[in-house]
Design a protein around this motif. Structure first.
Motif, PDB file in Angstrom:
ATOM      1  N   HIS A 106     -77.130  38.683 -58.217  1.00 59.07           N
ATOM      2  CA  HIS A 106     -76.121  39.735 -58.040  1.00 59.07           C
ATOM      3  C   HIS A 106     -75.363  39.420 -56.760  1.00 59.07           C
ATOM      4  O   HIS A 106     -75.964  39.175 -55.720  1.00 59.07           O
ATOM      5  N   GLU A 148     -71.842  40.668 -54.415  1.00 66.52           N
ATOM      6  CA  GLU A 148     -70.727  41.587 -54.178  1.00 66.52           C
ATOM      7  C   GLU A 148     -69.827  40.994 -53.116  1.00 66.52           C
ATOM      8  O   GLU A 148     -70.295  40.371 -52.172  1.00 66.52           O
ATOM      9  N   ALA A 166     -67.949  42.407 -58.119  1.00 65.32           N
ATOM     10  CA  ALA A 166     -69.367  42.056 -58.195  1.00 65.32           C
ATOM     11  C   ALA A 166     -69.604  41.196 -59.416  1.00 65.32           C
ATOM     12  O   ALA A 166     -68.943  41.356 -60.448  1.00 65.32           O
TER      13      ALA A 166
END
Length: 130
Positions: free
Chosen positions: A38, A40, A50
């Motif tokens: 993940h 961002e 993101a």
């Protein structure tokens, strides 16, 4: 309750490949992020973009599947000039990314082109014609 759109999320099959594409568009995402499931990135004006791997999405939504058919959402990147639309499009295609529509002068007064990111999402490139 006031709602504020503040994150655009993209599901990716290959994080390093996807981030490399968006770096070519000028997003300053550190290469160390390539290994994360993940990522961002803050955009000017308070928005964030993101990226999540398919595995990350499956961790909380096991039945998730990529949409089929045509895309319904596209990201649009404003270029400094019509010549920049042509240059960025050519650079992306030379780097192996798929062109959906080569640059053209749109009837609404912009130089426009569309490329696909590595996951098939439409990414528009545009600049106002003088």
């Amino acid at each position: 309750m006031a709602l504020r759109l503040n994150v655009i999320g993209i599901v990716v099959a290959d994080m390093p490949r996807s981030l490399a594409f968006y770096r070519r568009l000028g997003l300053d995402v550190p290469e160390a992020e390539d290994k994360n499931p993940h990522v961002e990135h803050a955009l000017p004006g308070g928005m964030k973009i993101a990226w999540d791997t398919v595995e990350t999405i499956h961790s909380f939504d096991p039945g998730w599947a990529p949409p089929s058919g045509g895309a319904r959402v596209a990201l649009s990147f404003e270029c400094d000039s019509p010549a920049d639309v042509d240059r960025v499009h050519a650079e992306l295609v030379a780097a192996g990314y798929a062109s959906h529509k080569a640059p053209w002068d749109a009837f609404w007064g912009m130089r426009y082109a569309v490329v696909h990111d590595p996951d098939g999402n439409g990414v528009d490139l545009y600049a106002v014609l003088s």
